[in-house]
Design a protein around this motif. Sequence first.
Motif, PDB file in Angstrom:
ATOM      1  N   ARG A   1      35.762   6.700  26.591  1.00 34.04           N
ATOM      2  CA  ARG A   1      36.792   5.956  25.857  1.00 34.04           C
ATOM      3  C   ARG A   1      37.670   5.144  26.807  1.00 34.04           C
ATOM      4  O   ARG A   1      38.125   4.045  26.461  1.00 34.04           O
ATOM      5  CB  ARG A   1      37.631   6.928  25.037  1.00 34.04           C
ATOM      6  CG  ARG A   1      36.859   7.516  23.855  1.00 34.04           C
ATOM      7  CD  ARG A   1      37.651   8.572  23.132  1.00 34.04           C
ATOM      8  NE  ARG A   1      36.923   9.048  21.952  1.00 34.04           N
ATOM      9  CZ  ARG A   1      37.263  10.120  21.253  1.00 34.04           C
ATOM     10  NH1 ARG A   1      38.326  10.843  21.614  1.00 34.04           N
ATOM     11  NH2 ARG A   1      36.558  10.482  20.200  1.00 34.04           N
TER      12      ARG A   1
ATOM     13  N   ARG B   1      36.666   3.798  29.587  1.00 34.61           N
ATOM     14  CA  ARG B   1      35.874   2.616  29.941  1.00 34.61           C
ATOM     15  C   ARG B   1      35.906   1.586  28.825  1.00 34.61           C
ATOM     16  O   ARG B   1      36.055   0.384  29.054  1.00 34.61           O
ATOM     17  CB  ARG B   1      34.439   3.040  30.232  1.00 34.61           C
ATOM     18  CG  ARG B   1      33.539   1.897  30.654  1.00 34.61           C
ATOM     19  CD  ARG B   1      32.107   2.358  30.821  1.00 34.61           C
ATOM     20  NE  ARG B   1      31.231   1.252  31.178  1.00 34.61           N
ATOM     21  CZ  ARG B   1      29.927   1.313  31.205  1.00 34.61           C
ATOM     22  NH1 ARG B   1      29.314   2.454  30.888  1.00 34.61           N
ATOM     23  NH2 ARG B   1      29.204   0.263  31.542  1.00 34.61           N
ATOM     24  N   GLN B   2      35.782   2.080  27.588  1.00 36.63           N
ATOM     25  CA  GLN B   2      35.786   1.172  26.448  1.00 36.63           C
ATOM     26  C   GLN B   2      37.136   0.473  26.292  1.00 36.63           C
ATOM     27  O   GLN B   2      37.202  -0.696  25.882  1.00 36.63           O
ATOM     28  CB  GLN B   2      35.458   1.953  25.168  1.00 36.63           C
ATOM     29  CG  GLN B   2      35.383   1.111  23.908  1.00 36.63           C
ATOM     30  CD  GLN B   2      34.257   0.094  23.962  1.00 36.63           C
ATOM     31  OE1 GLN B   2      33.210   0.374  24.523  1.00 36.63           O
ATOM     32  NE2 GLN B   2      34.475  -1.082  23.389  1.00 36.63           N
TER      33      GLN B   2
ATOM     34  N   GLY C   1      39.007  -0.765  28.414  1.00 35.30           N
ATOM     35  CA  GLY C   1      39.204  -1.886  29.327  1.00 35.30           C
ATOM     36  C   GLY C   1      38.500  -3.164  28.922  1.00 35.30           C
ATOM     37  O   GLY C   1      38.724  -4.214  29.543  1.00 35.30           O
ATOM     38  N   PHE C   2      37.666  -3.129  27.915  1.00 33.67           N
ATOM     39  CA  PHE C   2      36.923  -4.324  27.523  1.00 33.67           C
ATOM     40  C   PHE C   2      37.791  -5.273  26.687  1.00 33.67           C
ATOM     41  O   PHE C   2      38.597  -4.830  25.861  1.00 33.67           O
ATOM     42  CB  PHE C   2      35.672  -3.957  26.723  1.00 33.67           C
ATOM     43  CG  PHE C   2      34.632  -3.237  27.531  1.00 33.67           C
ATOM     44  CD1 PHE C   2      34.201  -3.757  28.733  1.00 33.67           C
ATOM     45  CD2 PHE C   2      34.085  -2.040  27.087  1.00 33.67           C
ATOM     46  CE1 PHE C   2      33.237  -3.103  29.483  1.00 33.67           C
ATOM     47  CE2 PHE C   2      33.129  -1.376  27.830  1.00 33.67           C
ATOM     48  CZ  PHE C   2      32.708  -1.915  29.028  1.00 33.67           C
ATOM     49  N   ARG C   3      37.573  -6.566  26.881  1.00 35.41           N
ATOM     50  CA  ARG C   3      38.236  -7.578  26.057  1.00 35.41           C
ATOM     51  C   ARG C   3      37.471  -7.754  24.743  1.00 35.41           C
ATOM     52  O   ARG C   3      36.287  -7.411  24.653  1.00 35.41           O
ATOM     53  CB  ARG C   3      38.283  -8.916  26.796  1.00 35.41           C
ATOM     54  CG  ARG C   3      39.047  -8.865  28.124  1.00 35.41           C
ATOM     55  CD  ARG C   3      38.956 -10.216  28.825  1.00 35.41           C
ATOM     56  NE  ARG C   3      39.583 -10.162  30.127  1.00 35.41           N
ATOM     57  CZ  ARG C   3      40.887 -10.361  30.341  1.00 35.41           C
ATOM     58  NH1 ARG C   3      41.686 -10.622  29.315  1.00 35.41           N
ATOM     59  NH2 ARG C   3      41.386 -10.296  31.560  1.00 35.41           N
TER      60      ARG C   3
ATOM     61  N   ASN D   1      35.164  -9.397  21.992  1.00 33.13           N
ATOM     62  CA  ASN D   1      34.016 -10.294  22.114  1.00 33.13           C
ATOM     63  C   ASN D   1      34.305 -11.636  21.433  1.00 33.13           C
ATOM     64  O   ASN D   1      35.001 -11.685  20.401  1.00 33.13           O
ATOM     65  CB  ASN D   1      32.775  -9.677  21.463  1.00 33.13           C
ATOM     66  CG  ASN D   1      32.229  -8.518  22.275  1.00 33.13           C
ATOM     67  OD1 ASN D   1      32.263  -8.546  23.501  1.00 33.13           O
ATOM     68  ND2 ASN D   1      31.719  -7.513  21.589  1.00 33.13           N
TER      69      ASN D   1
ATOM     70  N   GLN E   1      37.626 -17.083  19.937  1.00 37.75           N
ATOM     71  CA  GLN E   1      38.008 -15.999  20.842  1.00 37.75           C
ATOM     72  C   GLN E   1      39.385 -15.484  20.447  1.00 37.75           C
ATOM     73  O   GLN E   1      40.333 -16.257  20.323  1.00 37.75           O
ATOM     74  CB  GLN E   1      38.025 -16.486  22.289  1.00 37.75           C
ATOM     75  CG  GLN E   1      38.510 -15.435  23.292  1.00 37.75           C
ATOM     76  CD  GLN E   1      37.546 -14.263  23.398  1.00 37.75           C
ATOM     77  OE1 GLN E   1      36.360 -14.456  23.675  1.00 37.75           O
ATOM     78  NE2 GLN E   1      38.042 -13.059  23.165  1.00 37.75           N
TER      79      GLN E   1
ATOM     80  N   ARG F   1      45.897  -4.619  25.909  1.00 38.87           N
ATOM     81  CA  ARG F   1      44.828  -4.019  26.719  1.00 38.87           C
ATOM     82  C   ARG F   1      45.381  -3.100  27.814  1.00 38.87           C
ATOM     83  O   ARG F   1      44.884  -1.981  27.985  1.00 38.87           O
ATOM     84  CB  ARG F   1      43.920  -5.100  27.313  1.00 38.87           C
ATOM     85  CG  ARG F   1      42.679  -4.546  28.010  1.00 38.87           C
ATOM     86  CD  ARG F   1      41.623  -5.623  28.152  1.00 38.87           C
ATOM     87  NE  ARG F   1      42.057  -6.664  29.067  1.00 38.87           N
ATOM     88  CZ  ARG F   1      41.730  -6.702  30.365  1.00 38.87           C
ATOM     89  NH1 ARG F   1      40.976  -5.746  30.889  1.00 38.87           N
ATOM     90  NH2 ARG F   1      42.137  -7.683  31.124  1.00 38.87           N
TER      91      ARG F   1
ATOM     92  N   GLU G   1      44.567   0.875  28.044  1.00 32.68           N
ATOM     93  CA  GLU G   1      43.973   1.491  29.226  1.00 32.68           C
ATOM     94  C   GLU G   1      44.827   2.657  29.733  1.00 32.68           C
ATOM     95  O   GLU G   1      44.304   3.697  30.140  1.00 32.68           O
ATOM     96  CB  GLU G   1      43.820   0.442  30.327  1.00 32.68           C
ATOM     97  CG  GLU G   1      42.734  -0.585  30.027  1.00 32.68           C
ATOM     98  CD  GLU G   1      42.671  -1.673  31.079  1.00 32.68           C
ATOM     99  OE1 GLU G   1      41.564  -2.155  31.370  1.00 32.68           O
ATOM    100  OE2 GLU G   1      43.736  -2.031  31.627  1.00 32.68           O
TER     101      GLU G   1
END
Length: 419
Positions: A66, A68-69, A71-73, A75, A105, A113, A117
């Motif tokens: 979780r 790791r997830q 930190g993603f921007r 899509n 976007q 974010r 995190e």
Amino acid sequence: MLSKNCRLPRTAAGGAAITFAATLAILAPGSALAEPVTLADALARTAASSPTLAAAEADVAVALGRARQAGFRPNPELDLSVENFSGTGALSGLNEAESTLSVGQRFELGGKRPARERAAQAEVDAARLRLAVARADLQQQVRDAYAEAWADSRRVELARDQFVRADNLQAVATELVDAGREPPLRALRARTAALEAVGRVRAAEAEYAQAQRALAALWGGSENLPEPIAPDTPSVSAAVIDPARALDVRLAEAEVATSIAVVDRERTLSRPDVTVSVGARQFRGTDDSALVFGASMPLGLFDRNQGNIAAANAERTGAEARRNAALAGAIRRTRDAQAALRTAEAQLAFLENQAEPEAIEAVRIAREGFSAGRFTLLDVLDAEEALNTVQAAMITAEMERAQAVAALTRASETEGSAR
């Protein structure tokens, strides 16, 4: 440890002695299915196969995934739309169709974010501490179960020694009855005491087998029951134990930090994001094309994440209360374990240095006096019972000392030492 002098010398037995083959069979040493196991072996086996630890390790892996997830921007979105076709008149067919291909976007505003995190990393830290707590708890369970199994094995040995002494006394009583120096009732009473000793052996063996199964269950069991090996004298570090650094308190503090991060995350979710799109539009009727630009943002008229923010604040309040309770509990458990250790050591020192030697001497005097006709059988039985009580108390004190050391070891555990 029972004194090596606790086994009194056996006198010659008479013809009516209760030395039956079936009775003596129960005095045989341990089962052939027993497997000698040290405390270190028990701890290692449990750490390698415990489902509790496996579940806690899986929770850490979940938290890492979780994090790791988080930190993603978001899509980008690809959008294709076709307008003004299959209508009527001039708009029939595809001659006047307008096709638009755009890419959108969403831009997260308000620090969403980074806040996400931070909350996810706080969950990872808390999950790792839960694993350390589970490992420390399991180690204490193993130490407690090992101490209990060892104590029960000692109780089996004590019960067998008691049978030997009772059988010996029954033989002496029979000789005195045959010589006319004691009434027949004395031999019957001695025989009853020997049979009672048989029952104590069987009960002690049953309790020992149960303790062995309980110990083996901590690592999933095995075909052979574990046979505890005499442990070294337990000890604890001489360093002062700080309850504020206890694993349970550190876990509670990590949960407070997590709740604070979650409040910050939920607050950022109340701020709207902006979605920007850009694309190209084709006009089939004129074969012209043009750029298309768009931007959108939700209006926070109704949903401003109020409920989740309120829930996160309440969870933070609860986490702070649990942290205070964890600190109070750590202080109490540490003091209780220290007091239990002092009591057990004092009790064991008294029993080993004073009570047991005196009880052994009393039995010796009573037996010699009984053989010489100066004391009655009841005097000997009373002395035997006193010795049995002292030796049983010694075993209990040894077990309580080991369990107090296990509790103090648990209280002094840190995340690194619990691995």
